[in-house]
Motif scaffolding. Sequence first.
Motif, mmCIF file in Angstrom:
data_model
loop_
_atom_site.group_PDB
_atom_site.id
_atom_site.type_symbol
_atom_site.label_atom_id
_atom_site.label_comp_id
_atom_site.label_asym_id
_atom_site.label_seq_id
_atom_site.Cartn_x
_atom_site.Cartn_y
_atom_site.Cartn_z
ATOM 1 N N UNK A 95 -8.396 8.086 -4.245
ATOM 2 C CA UNK A 95 -7.667 7.243 -3.298
ATOM 3 C C UNK A 95 -8.648 6.521 -2.394
ATOM 4 N N UNK A 96 -8.171 5.449 -1.802
ATOM 5 C CA UNK A 96 -8.954 4.752 -0.784
ATOM 6 C C UNK A 96 -8.153 4.742 0.506
ATOM 7 N N UNK A 97 -8.799 5.215 1.561
ATOM 8 C CA UNK A 97 -8.163 5.170 2.880
ATOM 9 C C UNK A 97 -8.754 3.996 3.646
ATOM 10 N N UNK B 65 -5.375 2.610 16.155
ATOM 11 C CA UNK B 65 -5.774 1.903 14.946
ATOM 12 C C UNK B 65 -4.702 1.947 13.876
ATOM 13 N N UNK B 66 -5.111 1.596 12.668
ATOM 14 C CA UNK B 66 -4.189 1.546 11.530
ATOM 15 C C UNK B 66 -4.885 2.224 10.353
ATOM 16 N N UNK B 67 -4.186 3.126 9.704
ATOM 17 C CA UNK B 67 -4.721 3.752 8.510
ATOM 18 C C UNK B 67 -3.758 3.500 7.366
ATOM 19 N N UNK B 68 -4.285 3.070 6.235
ATOM 20 C CA UNK B 68 -3.422 2.847 5.069
ATOM 21 C C UNK B 68 -4.057 3.531 3.866
ATOM 22 N N UNK B 69 -3.198 3.982 2.949
ATOM 23 C CA UNK B 69 -3.710 4.697 1.784
ATOM 24 C C UNK B 69 -3.326 3.960 0.504
ATOM 25 N N UNK B 70 -4.300 3.870 -0.403
ATOM 26 C CA UNK B 70 -4.043 3.326 -1.739
ATOM 27 C C UNK B 70 -4.389 4.426 -2.734
ATOM 28 N N UNK B 71 -3.405 4.838 -3.523
ATOM 29 C CA UNK B 71 -3.642 5.909 -4.501
ATOM 30 C C UNK B 71 -3.971 5.301 -5.851
ATOM 31 N N UNK B 72 -5.086 5.729 -6.404
ATOM 32 C CA UNK B 72 -5.510 5.221 -7.694
ATOM 33 C C UNK B 72 -4.860 5.970 -8.852
ATOM 34 N N UNK B 73 -5.007 5.408 -10.043
ATOM 35 C CA UNK B 73 -4.381 5.995 -11.225
ATOM 36 C C UNK B 73 -5.253 7.019 -11.937
ATOM 37 N N UNK B 74 -6.474 7.206 -11.471
ATOM 38 C CA UNK B 74 -7.367 8.186 -12.086
ATOM 39 C C UNK B 74 -7.749 9.245 -11.062
ATOM 40 N N UNK B 75 -8.169 10.430 -11.550
ATOM 41 C CA UNK B 75 -8.538 11.477 -10.588
ATOM 42 C C UNK B 75 -9.822 11.120 -9.836
ATOM 43 N N UNK C 35 0.859 -1.195 0.000
ATOM 44 C CA UNK C 35 0.000 0.000 0.000
ATOM 45 C C UNK C 35 0.892 1.242 0.000
ATOM 46 N N UNK C 36 0.352 2.408 -0.351
ATOM 47 C CA UNK C 36 1.185 3.601 -0.508
ATOM 48 C C UNK C 36 1.709 4.150 0.813
ATOM 49 N N UNK C 37 0.887 4.044 1.870
ATOM 50 C CA UNK C 37 1.389 4.488 3.173
ATOM 51 C C UNK C 37 0.609 3.795 4.270
ATOM 52 N N UNK C 38 1.255 3.666 5.428
ATOM 53 C CA UNK C 38 0.604 3.071 6.601
ATOM 54 C C UNK C 38 0.860 3.997 7.779
#
Length: 394
Positions: free
Chosen positions: A128-130, A59-69, A48-51
């Motif tokens: 993005x998805x958090x 808790x835990x937060x992670x970010x996934x950055x998508x390829x579209x706006x 994932x892009x960041x944790x």
Amino acid sequence: MFDVRERARALQEQIVSWRRALHATPEIGLEAPVTERFIVDELAKMGVDSIVHGGGKHGITALIKGGRPGGVLGIRADYDALRITEDTGLPFAATNGNMHACGHDAHAAMLLGTARLLLDCREELPGSVKLIFQPSEEDGKGADAMIRDGVMEDPAVDSVIGLHTGNLWKGFKHGEVGYRFGALMAAADWFKVTFSGKGGHGATPHLTIDPLAMAAQAVIMLQQIVSREVNPFDPAVVTVGMIHGGAMPNIIAQECVIEGTIRCMSQSVRDHITKRIHEICEEAARALRGSALVSFGAGTPPVLNDRAVTEDLKRAMEDIVGAENVHEVEEPTMGAEDMALFLERAPGSFFFLPALFDDESRNFPHHHPKFDLNEEVFWIGPAVMAHYALTRRQ
Ligand SMILES: [Zn+2]
Ligand SMILES: [Zn+2]
């Protein structure tokens, strides 16, 4: 085009194995080091892009950055257990006196599955998805703690979804999914009232001021709030669950304490009930020459689902399991969920993934020492959530 349904089905075994690993090491409360280490390690392996974990944050937060706006979608799963000695006899049953008896082990495993799916199609993902992994749902502390830590900011979450599995709502079979517009779960608050009088001999009531008589009147009068003052189409509960006062039959006590819980589906009813408990208890005490001290413990607000998000989510469900397997949850439950706090800060939707067994004798209520989940449905949760992330209106 990425076939979410097929990819999720292929992940089924992996999701089950994550769930079993989490199930075997249940932890309760705001700190869950073993569970958190497991989740962080899996997220790191996936890339994932960041944790965000530790450093004073919950808790835990992670970010996934998508390829579209696009915007930032929050997907929340809780991962806490309960202080229950497990009695399922499952090969992966816990032995540490705690138990995943509410299905939160599956919620965390399904969010890991969602992460896997989204990473596999990240070029197609808008925005993005958090991923929000939350501790301490059962005691209502986790969501609040994460929000205070800033989980909804940087980047700001514009919409938030999550699910509950198990058998919270009846009338569903495994393989089906439940949604609901508006209120899904209740607000839960607590109250405590201490009635004070003047103690004395039971044979000379005229020389005393009896707090038990005040409490008795108040308990009866409190029943009128829901039956006489609240719209019958707006569900609400006022329950007095405890009444303590007096030590012997021939003594008039100095004090009597009642405690209870309030459940309702809207903020206006919540405000009204709170105000009226105050008034009724104080007036009942005053009418009988005593006094009442009323205090409230604010719990969670109602779980309120946003219409637009729920429409998109329902469409995603239909794509995954077919429209014939997507049903509206007919009645909200009076149970509470601190998912409500996320939904207070961003529009979103909380949905139901039934995990019942065909064999009725295997279905136990949530929080029961024999509670278990039908694992066959696990792929559906990640499939619906990932598909929603890919197809939601931006
Ligand atoms: Zn629970
Ligand atoms: Zn739960």
